[in-house]
Scaffold this motif. Structure first.
Motif, PDB file in Angstrom:
ATOM      1  N   GLN A 272      18.882  -5.576 -12.518  1.00 13.47           N
ATOM      2  CA  GLN A 272      17.499  -6.009 -12.461  1.00 13.47           C
ATOM      3  C   GLN A 272      16.628  -4.818 -12.100  1.00 13.47           C
ATOM      4  O   GLN A 272      16.938  -4.054 -11.187  1.00 13.47           O
ATOM      5  CB  GLN A 272      17.339  -7.115 -11.412  1.00 13.47           C
ATOM      6  N   GLU A 273      15.535  -4.650 -12.855  1.00 11.80           N
ATOM      7  CA  GLU A 273      14.633  -3.524 -12.643  1.00 11.80           C
ATOM      8  C   GLU A 273      13.237  -4.031 -12.295  1.00 11.80           C
ATOM      9  O   GLU A 273      12.791  -5.053 -12.834  1.00 11.80           O
ATOM     10  CB  GLU A 273      14.543  -2.665 -13.909  1.00 11.80           C
ATOM     11  N   PRO A 274      12.527  -3.328 -11.426  1.00  5.98           N
ATOM     12  CA  PRO A 274      11.144  -3.727 -11.140  1.00  5.98           C
ATOM     13  C   PRO A 274      10.224  -3.392 -12.306  1.00  5.98           C
ATOM     14  O   PRO A 274      10.480  -2.455 -13.067  1.00  5.98           O
ATOM     15  CB  PRO A 274      10.794  -2.896  -9.900  1.00  5.98           C
ATOM     16  N   LEU A 275       9.177  -4.173 -12.444  1.00  2.00           N
ATOM     17  CA  LEU A 275       8.098  -3.826 -13.360  1.00  2.00           C
ATOM     18  C   LEU A 275       7.069  -3.013 -12.588  1.00  2.00           C
ATOM     19  O   LEU A 275       6.793  -3.301 -11.416  1.00  2.00           O
ATOM     20  CB  LEU A 275       7.449  -5.089 -13.933  1.00  2.00           C
ATOM     21  N   LEU A 276       6.516  -1.994 -13.228  1.00  2.00           N
ATOM     22  CA  LEU A 276       5.546  -1.117 -12.582  1.00  2.00           C
ATOM     23  C   LEU A 276       4.212  -1.175 -13.323  1.00  2.00           C
ATOM     24  O   LEU A 276       4.161  -1.491 -14.518  1.00  2.00           O
ATOM     25  CB  LEU A 276       6.051   0.326 -12.572  1.00  2.00           C
ATOM     26  N   LEU A 277       3.163  -0.836 -12.609  1.00  2.00           N
ATOM     27  CA  LEU A 277       1.846  -0.716 -13.219  1.00  2.00           C
ATOM     28  C   LEU A 277       1.610   0.755 -13.542  1.00  2.00           C
ATOM     29  O   LEU A 277       1.662   1.616 -12.665  1.00  2.00           O
ATOM     30  CB  LEU A 277       0.761  -1.219 -12.257  1.00  2.00           C
ATOM     31  N   ALA A 278       1.369   1.043 -14.818  1.00  2.00           N
ATOM     32  CA  ALA A 278       1.050   2.403 -15.251  1.00  2.00           C
ATOM     33  C   ALA A 278      -0.456   2.481 -15.483  1.00  2.00           C
ATOM     34  O   ALA A 278      -1.022   1.646 -16.206  1.00  2.00           O
ATOM     35  CB  ALA A 278       1.792   2.743 -16.536  1.00  2.00           C
ATOM     36  N   LEU A 279      -1.116   3.444 -14.873  1.00  2.00           N
ATOM     37  CA  LEU A 279      -2.574   3.547 -15.004  1.00  2.00           C
ATOM     38  C   LEU A 279      -3.035   4.987 -14.798  1.00  2.00           C
ATOM     39  O   LEU A 279      -2.283   5.831 -14.285  1.00  2.00           O
ATOM     40  CB  LEU A 279      -3.266   2.626 -14.012  1.00  2.00           C
ATOM     41  N   HIS A 280      -4.267   5.252 -15.186  1.00  2.00           N
ATOM     42  CA  HIS A 280      -4.838   6.593 -15.044  1.00  2.00           C
ATOM     43  C   HIS A 280      -4.973   6.936 -13.564  1.00  2.00           C
ATOM     44  O   HIS A 280      -5.294   6.079 -12.734  1.00  2.00           O
ATOM     45  CB  HIS A 280      -6.205   6.655 -15.730  1.00  2.00           C
ATOM     46  N   SER A 281      -4.723   8.195 -13.235  1.00  2.00           N
ATOM     47  CA  SER A 281      -4.752   8.618 -11.831  1.00  2.00           C
ATOM     48  C   SER A 281      -6.131   8.457 -11.190  1.00  2.00           C
ATOM     49  O   SER A 281      -6.251   8.409  -9.962  1.00  2.00           O
ATOM     50  CB  SER A 281      -4.294  10.072 -11.717  1.00  2.00           C
ATOM     51  N   GLY A 282      -7.174   8.361 -12.009  1.00  2.00           N
ATOM     52  CA  GLY A 282      -8.515   8.177 -11.466  1.00  2.00           C
ATOM     53  C   GLY A 282      -8.908   6.723 -11.295  1.00  2.00           C
ATOM     54  O   GLY A 282     -10.010   6.424 -10.805  1.00  2.00           O
ATOM     55  N   HIS A 283      -8.066   5.802 -11.651  1.00  2.00           N
ATOM     56  CA  HIS A 283      -8.350   4.373 -11.533  1.00  2.00           C
ATOM     57  C   HIS A 283      -8.378   3.976 -10.049  1.00  2.00           C
ATOM     58  O   HIS A 283      -7.576   4.489  -9.254  1.00  2.00           O
ATOM     59  CB  HIS A 283      -7.279   3.565 -12.268  1.00  2.00           C
TER      60      HIS A 283
END
Length: 298
Positions: free
Chosen positions: A166-177
């Motif tokens: 089982q793997e976690p889901l991650l949030l990928a976003l711009h570093s300036g967000h």
């Protein structure tokens, strides 16, 4: 032609002695003599000169000897080839895997160790979505798969899916967000965000999982871009076009300007499975599945 009688003939040609030949074969002299006589009767020619003191090949026996050795050698080679195939030593193994699963730490270890352990097996690797992998297994176009399933998915009874990890889901976003400043976020926090997602028609199971996660929080993602590849998703996140929810292995794709954040939601996870056909007698499949389980459990 009786193969056993042919073996009697070849060994007697080596020994030129009935007692020693019988001992090598683990039989008595009587069935040895009967076997040689039966072979001679079948061929219509005497193969040995026999006296009380000596045994020697006739001209007919000498003519048969090389071919007899070749027949027994080919038979032994065929038996060995069958054994190697049944035991999984040789043959072909067609492996399906998802784009994200290839980035999981266990995956390169699994492929490398399998190829090292069974070097004579031809491994054919196919990057393909989870839904298409299930179809390919049913159609016998794949032998084994690394894939994801939707929660409560109805899988054909001919397919066995064993959880790997089982793997976690991650949030990928711009570093300036603004959310990039938080160490952790919840799925509800991205309710009003623009989303970059896998195209639904691609049959990628994790995209359906993400929709279900959002639906449980009472919202539908505002999709601004659909993509086919994980690398494209991460690349577009770096532009600030939107956020993406991705399996944890995608965090290994290092793109400047992108950060990954962990969700606090306990159900923000995805499970990888190893799948194959029920009752498949292919030893190579069993070896691959067992190796995959050993590696992730180590």
């Amino acid at each position: 032609m009786n193969i056993r009688h042919l073996e009697y003939f070849v060994i007697l040609s080596d020994e030129l002695h009935f007692r020693r030949t019988a001992e090598r074969l683990g039989i008595t002299q009587a069935p040895l003599s009967l076997g040689i006589q039966a072979l001679e009767n079948e061929l219509g020619a005497r193969l040995f000169h026999r006296t009380k003191r000596a045994v020697s090949l006739t001209e007919a026996g000498m003519a048969l000897l090389d071919d007899a050795r070749a027949v027994l050698s080919r038979l032994e080679h065929g038996k060995e080839a069958v054994w190697q195939t049944v035991s999984g030593e040789v043959g072909r193994l067609r492996v399906g895997f998802t784009n994200a699963s290839s980035l999981a730490p266990f995956f390169p270890h699994l492929i490398r160790q399998y190829r090292t352990s069974w070097p004579k097996v031809s491994m054919v690797l196919s990057e393909i979505s989870s839904s298409l992998q299930l179809e390919a297994l049913e159609q016998r176009e794949l032998d084994v798969s690394i894939l994801r399933l939707l929660p409560n998915a109805q899988v054909n009874s001919t397919i066995v899916c064993t959880p790997l990890l089982q793997e976690p889901l991650l949030l990928a976003l711009h570093s300036g967000h603004p959310l990039a400043k938080a160490e952790q976020v919840s799925v509800a926090d991205v309710r009003d965000e623009a989303f970059i997602v896998y195209a639904r028609k691609a049959g990628i199971a994790v995209s359906e999982q993400i929709l279900q996660l959002c639906a449980k929080r009472g919202f539908v993602p505002n999709v601004v871009q659909e993509v086919q590849q994980a690398s494209t998703m991460i690349g577009l996140a770096s532009t600030g076009l939107g956020v993406a929810i991705v399996p944890a292995p995608l965090a290994t794709i290092a793109v400047p300007g992108v950060v990954f954040r962990t969700f606090t939601d306990l159900d923000a996870t995805t499970t990888l499975y190893v799948a194959h056909r029920f009752g498949d007698a292919n030893s190579r499949v069993r070896q691959f599945v067992n190796l995959a389980l050993d590696i992730v459990q180590a």
